[in-house]
Design an enzyme around this catalytic site. Structure first.
Site, PDB file in Angstrom:
ATOM      1  N   ALA A   1     -49.227  24.020 -11.429  1.00 46.45           N
ATOM      2  CA  ALA A   1     -47.839  24.110 -11.376  1.00 46.45           C
ATOM      3  C   ALA A   1     -47.253  22.941  -9.953  1.00 46.45           C
ATOM      4  O   ALA A   1     -46.189  23.230  -9.634  1.00 46.45           O
ATOM      5  CB  ALA A   1     -47.427  25.477 -11.174  1.00 46.45           C
ATOM      6  N   SER A   2     -48.240  22.267  -9.546  1.00 47.25           N
ATOM      7  CA  SER A   2     -48.096  21.352  -8.478  1.00 47.25           C
ATOM      8  C   SER A   2     -47.120  20.341  -8.969  1.00 47.25           C
ATOM      9  O   SER A   2     -46.373  19.639  -8.179  1.00 47.25           O
ATOM     10  CB  SER A   2     -49.048  20.834  -7.636  1.00 47.25           C
ATOM     11  OG  SER A   2     -49.975  20.127  -8.479  1.00 47.25           O
ATOM     12  N   ARG A   3     -47.033  19.834 -10.301  1.00 47.35           N
ATOM     13  CA  ARG A   3     -46.342  18.722 -10.664  1.00 47.35           C
ATOM     14  C   ARG A   3     -46.002  18.920 -12.288  1.00 47.35           C
ATOM     15  O   ARG A   3     -46.591  19.814 -12.884  1.00 47.35           O
ATOM     16  CB  ARG A   3     -46.877  17.563 -10.204  1.00 47.35           C
ATOM     17  CG  ARG A   3     -48.356  17.365 -11.033  1.00 47.35           C
ATOM     18  CD  ARG A   3     -49.027  15.994 -10.797  1.00 47.35           C
ATOM     19  NE  ARG A   3     -49.332  15.932  -9.408  1.00 47.35           N
ATOM     20  CZ  ARG A   3     -50.670  16.437  -8.707  1.00 47.35           C
ATOM     21  NH1 ARG A   3     -51.386  17.097  -9.713  1.00 47.35           N
ATOM     22  NH2 ARG A   3     -50.437  16.559  -7.732  1.00 47.35           N
ATOM     23  N   GLY A   4     -45.282  17.923 -12.781  1.00 50.69           N
ATOM     24  CA  GLY A   4     -45.119  17.953 -14.305  1.00 50.69           C
ATOM     25  C   GLY A   4     -44.618  18.956 -14.830  1.00 50.69           C
ATOM     26  O   GLY A   4     -43.781  19.728 -14.755  1.00 50.69           O
ATOM     27  N   ILE A   5     -45.400  19.403 -15.924  1.00 48.22           N
ATOM     28  CA  ILE A   5     -44.646  20.557 -16.822  1.00 48.22           C
ATOM     29  C   ILE A   5     -45.027  21.800 -16.394  1.00 48.22           C
ATOM     30  O   ILE A   5     -44.015  22.865 -16.304  1.00 48.22           O
ATOM     31  CB  ILE A   5     -45.701  20.468 -18.360  1.00 48.22           C
ATOM     32  CG1 ILE A   5     -45.109  19.263 -19.138  1.00 48.22           C
ATOM     33  CG2 ILE A   5     -45.420  21.930 -19.187  1.00 48.22           C
ATOM     34  CD1 ILE A   5     -45.968  19.007 -20.423  1.00 48.22           C
TER      35      ILE A   5
ATOM     36  N   LYS B   1     -54.889  22.658  -7.569  1.00 50.30           N
ATOM     37  CA  LYS B   1     -56.061  22.194  -6.436  1.00 50.30           C
ATOM     38  C   LYS B   1     -55.358  21.612  -5.801  1.00 50.30           C
ATOM     39  O   LYS B   1     -55.876  21.321  -4.613  1.00 50.30           O
ATOM     40  CB  LYS B   1     -56.947  21.318  -7.416  1.00 50.30           C
ATOM     41  CG  LYS B   1     -57.763  22.210  -8.120  1.00 50.30           C
ATOM     42  CD  LYS B   1     -58.829  21.276  -8.820  1.00 50.30           C
ATOM     43  CE  LYS B   1     -59.813  20.257  -7.692  1.00 50.30           C
ATOM     44  NZ  LYS B   1     -60.745  19.583  -8.497  1.00 50.30           N
TER      45      LYS B   1
ATOM     46  N   ASP C   1     -59.185  26.501  -7.796  1.00 50.03           N
ATOM     47  CA  ASP C   1     -59.894  25.517  -8.914  1.00 50.03           C
ATOM     48  C   ASP C   1     -60.193  26.619  -9.890  1.00 50.03           C
ATOM     49  O   ASP C   1     -61.031  27.508  -9.718  1.00 50.03           O
ATOM     50  CB  ASP C   1     -61.140  24.984  -8.198  1.00 50.03           C
ATOM     51  CG  ASP C   1     -61.971  24.024  -9.353  1.00 50.03           C
ATOM     52  OD1 ASP C   1     -61.626  24.332 -10.309  1.00 50.03           O
ATOM     53  OD2 ASP C   1     -62.775  23.355  -8.902  1.00 50.03           O
TER      54      ASP C   1
ATOM     55  N   TYR D   1     -62.253  15.624 -25.465  1.00 46.14           N
ATOM     56  CA  TYR D   1     -61.150  16.046 -24.872  1.00 46.14           C
ATOM     57  C   TYR D   1     -60.300  16.856 -25.999  1.00 46.14           C
ATOM     58  O   TYR D   1     -59.854  17.736 -25.724  1.00 46.14           O
ATOM     59  CB  TYR D   1     -60.043  14.854 -24.770  1.00 46.14           C
ATOM     60  CG  TYR D   1     -58.585  15.125 -24.474  1.00 46.14           C
ATOM     61  CD1 TYR D   1     -58.170  15.981 -23.275  1.00 46.14           C
ATOM     62  CD2 TYR D   1     -57.771  14.948 -25.432  1.00 46.14           C
ATOM     63  CE1 TYR D   1     -56.906  16.251 -23.180  1.00 46.14           C
ATOM     64  CE2 TYR D   1     -56.251  15.275 -25.478  1.00 46.14           C
ATOM     65  CZ  TYR D   1     -55.900  16.198 -24.150  1.00 46.14           C
ATOM     66  OH  TYR D   1     -54.674  16.709 -23.925  1.00 46.14           O
TER      67      TYR D   1
END
Length: 293
Positions: free
Chosen positions: A14-18, A38, A70, A164
């Site tokens: 949740a630190s960036r983006g979606i 992280k 992590d 992936y």
């Protein structure tokens, strides 16, 4: 539409983006957000840390708890869950957003990168869901939402990036199984996936740079779709593999998707894994894969 005021969300990545967009959308209702990621120190290649995310969430009207974690490490996940419950009194919604990506063919896939993708994507989703489960069982209208694709078993979704794709589909298999396993607990377990590329650091750094960013939608479309998922009755709405704009249109009544486009002057780029029979809402046009280099 029901509010998420007072609800507690445990959001990985949740630190960036979606992940951050989902958190900020919930914060507008007055929700509590555990930011589980992280990045605690600034990274020149990646915007945002758990601390900058916490400020954005609080500025949006929510309460934030920044937790460096992590999700490959069981002890760290357990501590993060305990810290969230100690701070906010419980967990109502678990969002499995954290993901690692490397689009490499088999002979160029380092096994350390293979292990990272499986550790974060498949194992991390299972571990975080498991750790949140005792608290979700106590919640009213509990949800587990995983950012993973529909299980469309076509070779095209695996060839060229097998590691992936298997790791990402592992997240979706968690949704498939847990939706049925947790049905008797009244816990909704659903997957959400974007129809188009989303303007995130992964798109800029890995999938196509600034050109692809212009062909993307903003993370807010996924955040709005996630917010709509959380409004659904958990006992009845589970086991779904949702595409963002189709869900917003069919359940939320959304008809204007232009507001989510980064650059309306260029075609929208399709995301991976969207089944061919999944048609976009009226008025939405997405470039075919053959048009992308």
């Amino acid at each position: 539409m029901a509010s998420l005021k007072g609800k507690t969300l445990f959001v990985t990545g949740a630190s960036r983006g979606i992940g951050l967009a989902i958190a900020k959308r919930a914060a507008r209702d007055g929700a509590n957000i555990a930011i589980v990621a992280k990045t605690s120190d600034p990274n020149p290649k990646l915007e945002g840390t758990i601390h900058t995310a916490a400020k954005e969430i609080e500025d949006a009207g929510g309460k934030a708890l920044a937790i460096a974690c992590d999700i490959r490490r069981e002890d760290e996940v357990q501590r993060a869950v305990e810290q969230t419950v100690s701070t906010f009194g419980g967990i109502d919604i678990c969002v499995n957003n954290a993901s690692a990506i490397s689009l490499t063919p088999i002979d160029k896939t380092d096994i350390k990168r293979f292990d990272l993708m499986f550790g974060v994507n498949t194992r991390g989703t299972f571990l975080v869901s498991q750790a949140c489960l005792p608290h979700l069982r106590k919640a009213k209208n509990p949800h587990i939402l995983t950012l993973s694709p529909p299980l469309d078993m076509k070779a095209q979704w695996f060839s060229g990036h097998v590691a992936y794709s298997i790791a990402k589909y592992g997240m979706s298999l968690c949704v498939l199984g847990l939706a049925d396993e947790l049905k008797s607990d009244g816990i909704a377990v659903n997957a959400l996936w974007p129809r188009t590329a989303i303007a995130t650091a992964a798109v800029r750094n890995i999938l196509g740079g600034d050109k692809m960013m212009h062909m993307s939608r903003s993370p807010e479309i996924v955040a709005d779709a996630a917010h709509l998922v959380f409004q659904q009755p958990a006992k009845a709405f589970t086991g779904n593999f949702l595409i963002d704009d189709t869900f917003l249109h069919s359940v939320g009544g959304v008809t204007d998707f232009e507001k989510y486009r980064v650059d309306p002057s260029v075609p929208l780029a399709p995301d991976f894994f969207v089944p061919a029979d999944s048609r976009p809402p009226p008025g939405v046009t997405v470039a075919p894969y053959s048009n992308l280099s």
